[in-house]
Design an enzyme around this catalytic site. Structure first.
Site, PDB file in Angstrom:
ATOM      1  N   ASP A  51      -2.963  -1.593  12.453  1.00 37.00           N
ATOM      2  CA  ASP A  51      -3.888  -1.758  11.326  1.00 37.00           C
ATOM      3  C   ASP A  51      -4.833  -2.901  11.718  1.00 37.00           C
ATOM      4  OD1 ASP A  51      -5.123  -1.906   8.817  1.00 37.00           O
ATOM      5  OD2 ASP A  51      -3.411  -2.829   7.801  1.00 37.00           O
TER       6      ASP A  51
ATOM      7  N   HIS B   8       0.875  -1.181   0.000  1.00 33.92           N
ATOM      8  CA  HIS B   8       0.000   0.000   0.000  1.00 33.92           C
ATOM      9  C   HIS B   8       0.912   1.232   0.000  1.00 33.92           C
ATOM     10  CE1 HIS B   8      -3.503   2.320   0.294  1.00 33.92           C
ATOM     11  NE2 HIS B   8      -3.971   1.975   1.478  1.00 33.92           N
TER      12      HIS B   8
ATOM     13  N   CYS C  49      -3.776   3.340   9.746  1.00 33.57           N
ATOM     14  CA  CYS C  49      -4.100   3.693   8.361  1.00 33.57           C
ATOM     15  C   CYS C  49      -5.595   3.905   8.153  1.00 33.57           C
ATOM     16  CB  CYS C  49      -3.582   2.620   7.417  1.00 33.57           C
ATOM     17  SG  CYS C  49      -4.268   0.990   7.763  1.00 33.57           S
TER      18      CYS C  49
HETATM   19  N1   CP Z   1      -6.284   3.566   4.465  1.00 37.19           N
HETATM   20  C1   CP Z   1      -7.001   3.331   3.351  1.00 37.19           C
HETATM   21  O1   CP Z   1      -6.472   2.964   2.299  1.00 37.19           O
HETATM   22  O2   CP Z   1      -8.327   3.604   3.477  1.00 37.19           O
HETATM   23  P1   CP Z   1      -9.471   3.141   2.454  1.00 37.19           P
HETATM   24  O3   CP Z   1      -9.489   1.650   2.476  1.00 37.19           O
HETATM   25  O4   CP Z   1     -10.734   3.757   3.007  1.00 37.19           O
HETATM   26  O5   CP Z   1      -9.125   3.669   1.084  1.00 37.19           O
HETATM   27  N1  NVA Z   2      -4.483  -4.028   5.670  1.00 40.21           N
HETATM   28  C1  NVA Z   2      -5.756  -3.438   5.352  1.00 40.21           C
HETATM   29  C2  NVA Z   2      -5.592  -2.003   4.989  1.00 40.21           C
HETATM   30  C3  NVA Z   2      -6.847  -1.265   4.670  1.00 40.21           C
HETATM   31  C4  NVA Z   2      -6.614   0.141   4.242  1.00 40.21           C
HETATM   32  C5  NVA Z   2      -6.415  -4.222   4.228  1.00 40.21           C
HETATM   33  O1  NVA Z   2      -5.720  -4.607   3.274  1.00 40.21           O
HETATM   34  O2  NVA Z   2      -7.630  -4.463   4.290  1.00 40.21           O
END
Ligand code: CP
Ligand code: NVA
Length: 303
Positions: A222, A129, A262
């Protein structure tokens, strides 16, 4: 063609440049200084999973820079099933100037980027990410004045968010410690990639969250169950329970320690209400920074 798929592909100087530009764009936004840097550019967005922050901050950021964004439902464009990824990519490259994708499998991004005539931006995959990682280090820079020498204790899963942040830290001189239950740390593929491309000094993994937060400048967490891992949820709830970021854990860190997440947060699971809503938490500043960081990425890719 330059893409933004993983932070590991960027040099430390490129990351520093993006941080400087993100800070400049944030300041310009606060002062309402108009910009047309993306004038007549069209940025597409395709999401295989839900999103609040990523989609809205990209769309708003593009509009603020004078461009147009186009949200394309993944099913409607038939991503990955209506035609090959390569055919999809060659076609869409001719209409758009850049494409943001949120995908289940990181290989989908690689398949599209390989033949793409336009920059591809990773808006989250199962592997990484990078937009989040960039906003995270921007937030650390704002909170502490600089990033180098800081320590981040990531209390949670060795997931996409953790990998990107660990790489950002490694490239910018920050220490990253992962506190997780045994078996939920970084995988071997990430370890060898990190050692080859970031530093031989691979982030430490510990199984005691209290030891991890001692001396940390930032506690980061997270969700315990990422999108796509729903079948593992019950097991993960049990395994991660001792890794909740709560007042007791925070009390073991220094008084200046900040808490980042996040988002979206699962309040009562990986983090408690009192920590989320407490003075140490900077998760909403961090969420706001997503937009400024991504505007810097768009200008860097498109200018
Ligand atoms: N942190 C993040 O990517 O948030 P969303 O999943 O809402 O885009
Ligand atoms: N680790 C989480 C982050 C969400 C923004 C996911 O992948 O769902």
């Amino acid at each position: 063609m330059k893409h933004f798929l993983n932070l590991i592909d960027l040099t430390a100087d490129e990351l520093k440049l993006l941080l400087t530009e993100a800070a400049r764009l944030k300041d310009a936004h606060a002062r309402r200084i108009p910009s047309q840097s993306l004038n007549r550019r069209v940025v597409g967005l395709i999401f295989e999973k839900p999103s609040l922050r990523t989609r809205v901050s990209f769309e708003a950021g593009v509009a603020q820079l004078g461009g147009t964004s186009l949200y394309l439902p993944a099913n409607e464009v038939g991503l990955g099933w209506r035609e090959s990824l390569a055919d999809f990519s060659r076609t869409i490259s001719q209409y758009l100037d850049a494409l943001v994708l949120r995908v289940f499998r990181h290989e989908t991004l690689d398949g599209i980027a390989k033949v793409s005539g336009i920059p591809i931006i990773n808006g989250l995959s199962d592997w990484s990410h990078p937009c989040q990682g960039l906003a995270d280090v921007l937030t650390v820079q704002e909170l502490f004045g600089s990033v180098s020498g800081r320590t981040i204790a990531f209390v949670g899963d060795g997931n996409n968010v953790a990998r990107s942040l660990a790489v950002g830290c490694g490239k910018l001189g920050m220490r990253f410690v992962l506190a997780c239950p045994p078996g939920y740390g970084f995988d071997d593929k990430f370890k060898s990639e990190y050692i080859a491309r970031v530093s031989p000094d691979f982030p430490k993994e510990v199984h005691d969250p209290f030891a991890a937060v001692k001396g940390a400048d930032v506690i980061y967490t997270d969700v315990w169950t990422s999108m796509g891992q729903e079948a593992e949820r019950e097991e993960r709830l049990k395994r991660f329970a001792p890794f909740q970021v709560n007042a007791q854990l925070l009390s073991k860190a220094s008084r200046e320690c900040k808490v980042l997440h996040c988002l979206p947060a699962h309040r009562g699971e990986e983090i408690t209400d009192d920590v989320m809503d407490g003075a140490a938490c900077a998760a909403f500043q961090q969420a706001g920074n997503r937009m400024h960081a991504q505007k810097a990425v768009l200008e860097w890719l498109l200018r």
